[in-house]
Design a protein around this motif. Sequence first.
Motif, PDB file in Angstrom:
ATOM      1  N   VAL A   4     -18.841 -37.771  60.436  1.00 44.12           N
ATOM      2  CA  VAL A   4     -18.037 -38.361  59.355  1.00 44.12           C
ATOM      3  C   VAL A   4     -16.853 -37.455  59.000  1.00 44.12           C
ATOM      4  N   GLU A   5     -17.093 -36.149  58.896  1.00 41.53           N
ATOM      5  CA  GLU A   5     -15.996 -35.217  58.602  1.00 41.53           C
ATOM      6  C   GLU A   5     -14.923 -35.294  59.686  1.00 41.53           C
ATOM      7  N   ASN A   6     -15.362 -35.380  60.933  1.00 41.04           N
ATOM      8  CA  ASN A   6     -14.424 -35.471  62.050  1.00 41.04           C
ATOM      9  C   ASN A   6     -13.621 -36.769  61.991  1.00 41.04           C
ATOM     10  N   LYS A   7     -14.281 -37.865  61.618  1.00 44.20           N
ATOM     11  CA  LYS A   7     -13.581 -39.154  61.495  1.00 44.20           C
ATOM     12  C   LYS A   7     -12.508 -39.084  60.411  1.00 44.20           C
ATOM     13  N   PHE A   8     -12.825 -38.456  59.273  1.00 47.22           N
ATOM     14  CA  PHE A   8     -11.826 -38.328  58.212  1.00 47.22           C
ATOM     15  C   PHE A   8     -10.678 -37.420  58.635  1.00 47.22           C
ATOM     16  N   LEU A   9     -10.995 -36.362  59.366  1.00 48.32           N
ATOM     17  CA  LEU A   9      -9.957 -35.464  59.852  1.00 48.32           C
ATOM     18  C   LEU A   9      -8.986 -36.211  60.761  1.00 48.32           C
ATOM     19  N   GLU A  10      -9.520 -37.004  61.688  1.00 48.45           N
ATOM     20  CA  GLU A  10      -8.685 -37.771  62.613  1.00 48.45           C
ATOM     21  C   GLU A  10      -7.916 -38.880  61.895  1.00 48.45           C
ATOM     22  N   ALA A  11      -8.590 -39.582  60.996  1.00 45.01           N
ATOM     23  CA  ALA A  11      -7.944 -40.695  60.282  1.00 45.01           C
ATOM     24  C   ALA A  11      -6.787 -40.201  59.425  1.00 45.01           C
ATOM     25  N   THR A  12      -6.995 -39.117  58.672  1.00 42.70           N
ATOM     26  CA  THR A  12      -5.919 -38.617  57.808  1.00 42.70           C
ATOM     27  C   THR A  12      -4.778 -38.027  58.638  1.00 42.70           C
ATOM     28  N   LYS A  13      -5.092 -37.423  59.774  1.00 46.11           N
ATOM     29  CA  LYS A  13      -4.043 -36.917  60.678  1.00 46.11           C
ATOM     30  C   LYS A  13      -3.171 -38.073  61.149  1.00 46.11           C
ATOM     31  N   ASN A  14      -3.802 -39.176  61.545  1.00 44.50           N
ATOM     32  CA  ASN A  14      -3.044 -40.325  62.030  1.00 44.50           C
ATOM     33  C   ASN A  14      -2.248 -41.007  60.920  1.00 44.50           C
ATOM     34  N   ILE A  15      -2.816 -41.047  59.719  1.00 41.68           N
ATOM     35  CA  ILE A  15      -2.070 -41.611  58.586  1.00 41.68           C
ATOM     36  C   ILE A  15      -0.790 -40.810  58.373  1.00 41.68           C
ATOM     37  N   LEU A  16      -0.904 -39.492  58.385  1.00 39.72           N
ATOM     38  CA  LEU A  16       0.259 -38.639  58.167  1.00 39.72           C
ATOM     39  C   LEU A  16       1.264 -38.731  59.309  1.00 39.72           C
ATOM     40  N   GLU A  17       0.779 -38.619  60.538  1.00 41.71           N
ATOM     41  CA  GLU A  17       1.684 -38.503  61.680  1.00 41.71           C
ATOM     42  C   GLU A  17       2.138 -39.849  62.250  1.00 41.71           C
ATOM     43  N   LYS A  18       1.237 -40.820  62.298  1.00 45.00           N
ATOM     44  CA  LYS A  18       1.594 -42.088  62.934  1.00 45.00           C
ATOM     45  C   LYS A  18       2.069 -43.143  61.942  1.00 45.00           C
ATOM     46  N   ASN A  19       1.382 -43.255  60.808  1.00 42.90           N
ATOM     47  CA  ASN A  19       1.801 -44.251  59.830  1.00 42.90           C
ATOM     48  C   ASN A  19       2.995 -43.758  59.012  1.00 42.90           C
ATOM     49  N   LEU A  20       2.874 -42.566  58.445  1.00 46.16           N
ATOM     50  CA  LEU A  20       3.949 -42.053  57.596  1.00 46.16           C
ATOM     51  C   LEU A  20       5.032 -41.337  58.387  1.00 46.16           C
ATOM     52  N   LYS A  21       4.719 -40.950  59.618  1.00 49.44           N
ATOM     53  CA  LYS A  21       5.679 -40.286  60.504  1.00 49.44           C
ATOM     54  C   LYS A  21       6.302 -39.044  59.843  1.00 49.44           C
ATOM     55  N   ILE A  22       5.466 -38.268  59.145  1.00 49.31           N
ATOM     56  CA  ILE A  22       6.001 -37.145  58.375  1.00 49.31           C
ATOM     57  C   ILE A  22       6.537 -36.016  59.251  1.00 49.31           C
ATOM     58  N   LEU A  23       6.287 -36.057  60.545  1.00 47.22           N
ATOM     59  CA  LEU A  23       6.837 -35.031  61.428  1.00 47.22           C
ATOM     60  C   LEU A  23       8.196 -35.432  61.982  1.00 47.22           C
ATOM     61  N   GLU A  24       8.615 -36.671  61.706  1.00 47.00           N
ATOM     62  CA  GLU A  24       9.881 -37.185  62.233  1.00 47.00           C
ATOM     63  C   GLU A  24      10.930 -37.233  61.141  1.00 47.00           C
ATOM     64  N   LYS A  25      12.185 -37.068  61.542  1.00 41.14           N
ATOM     65  CA  LYS A  25      13.272 -37.248  60.592  1.00 41.14           C
ATOM     66  C   LYS A  25      13.419 -38.743  60.319  1.00 41.14           C
ATOM     67  N   PRO A  26      13.776 -39.154  59.116  1.00 43.45           N
ATOM     68  CA  PRO A  26      14.164 -38.351  57.955  1.00 43.45           C
ATOM     69  C   PRO A  26      12.981 -37.943  57.083  1.00 43.45           C
ATOM     70  N   TYR A  27      11.772 -38.426  57.410  1.00 40.82           N
ATOM     71  CA  TYR A  27      10.627 -38.190  56.538  1.00 40.82           C
ATOM     72  C   TYR A  27      10.240 -36.721  56.460  1.00 40.82           C
ATOM     73  N   SER A  28      10.428 -35.979  57.558  1.00 42.71           N
ATOM     74  CA  SER A  28      10.035 -34.568  57.592  1.00 42.71           C
ATOM     75  C   SER A  28      10.868 -33.707  56.643  1.00 42.71           C
ATOM     76  N   GLU A  29      11.994 -34.221  56.206  1.00 45.63           N
ATOM     77  CA  GLU A  29      12.884 -33.455  55.334  1.00 45.63           C
ATOM     78  C   GLU A  29      12.528 -33.614  53.857  1.00 45.63           C
ATOM     79  N   ASN A  30      11.567 -34.466  53.561  1.00 39.24           N
ATOM     80  CA  ASN A  30      11.229 -34.765  52.173  1.00 39.24           C
ATOM     81  C   ASN A  30       9.903 -34.138  51.766  1.00 39.24           C
ATOM     82  N   GLU A  31       9.697 -34.068  50.466  1.00 37.76           N
ATOM     83  CA  GLU A  31       8.498 -33.426  49.931  1.00 37.76           C
ATOM     84  C   GLU A  31       7.242 -34.265  50.155  1.00 37.76           C
TER      85      GLU A  31
END
Length: 196
Positions: A4-31
């Motif tokens: 379960v911990e591993n599933k949450f780790l993977e799910a939240t990673k994907n939410i941040l990186e794939k859904n919110l794209k926080i590693l990509e510009k312009p999102y990476s420049e914001n708080e």
Amino acid sequence: MTIVENKFLEATKNILEKNLKILEKPYSENEIILIYDLESPLSILVTEAYIKNLENIKSETIDINKVDKEDLIKRLWELKEFSTVILVQSTNFRLDNFRIRLQLHNNWVWCLEHNHLQYMKDDEYENYADAIEYLTPYYDELSHKLKNISDKSESMKFICNDWSVMQINGWFEDMKQNTWNYEWKKRGSTLPIWEN
């Protein structure tokens, strides 16, 4: 680490990186701000997963119970457009008379909301982790198919598990799509679990 911990780790990673794209510009420049409480086992699990995934990303973490509420409200309302706030809540945070997500959305600040986590039982944690799993390409494909059917239909028939039938005849409004594809204006929905 448990399954379960591993599933949450993977799910939240994907939410941040794939859904919110926080590693990509312009999102990476914001708080990015994670606001959480540790008042339920599930809020602890989800919070710990986000914190691990935010370790190497410029972000701020705030325990709601260790901060002055007025200072926090001021901080949130001063965020620049396209910043991101993640709320992990055992119940839901009420900082003033309005729901935080709606206020932030009106300010063009993107808000993820995990709420009412204390009401889930231990044996439901894995289901919750599965529910926030990254499936956006599937949702995109399926929602386009459903929209195409709905927008052209003159009637719809719904068959329930008990075989009862509800039929609706007439014109339908254009179907809205919420696929967790968080591009610009689409980033205002109730990711990651809609209303719960």
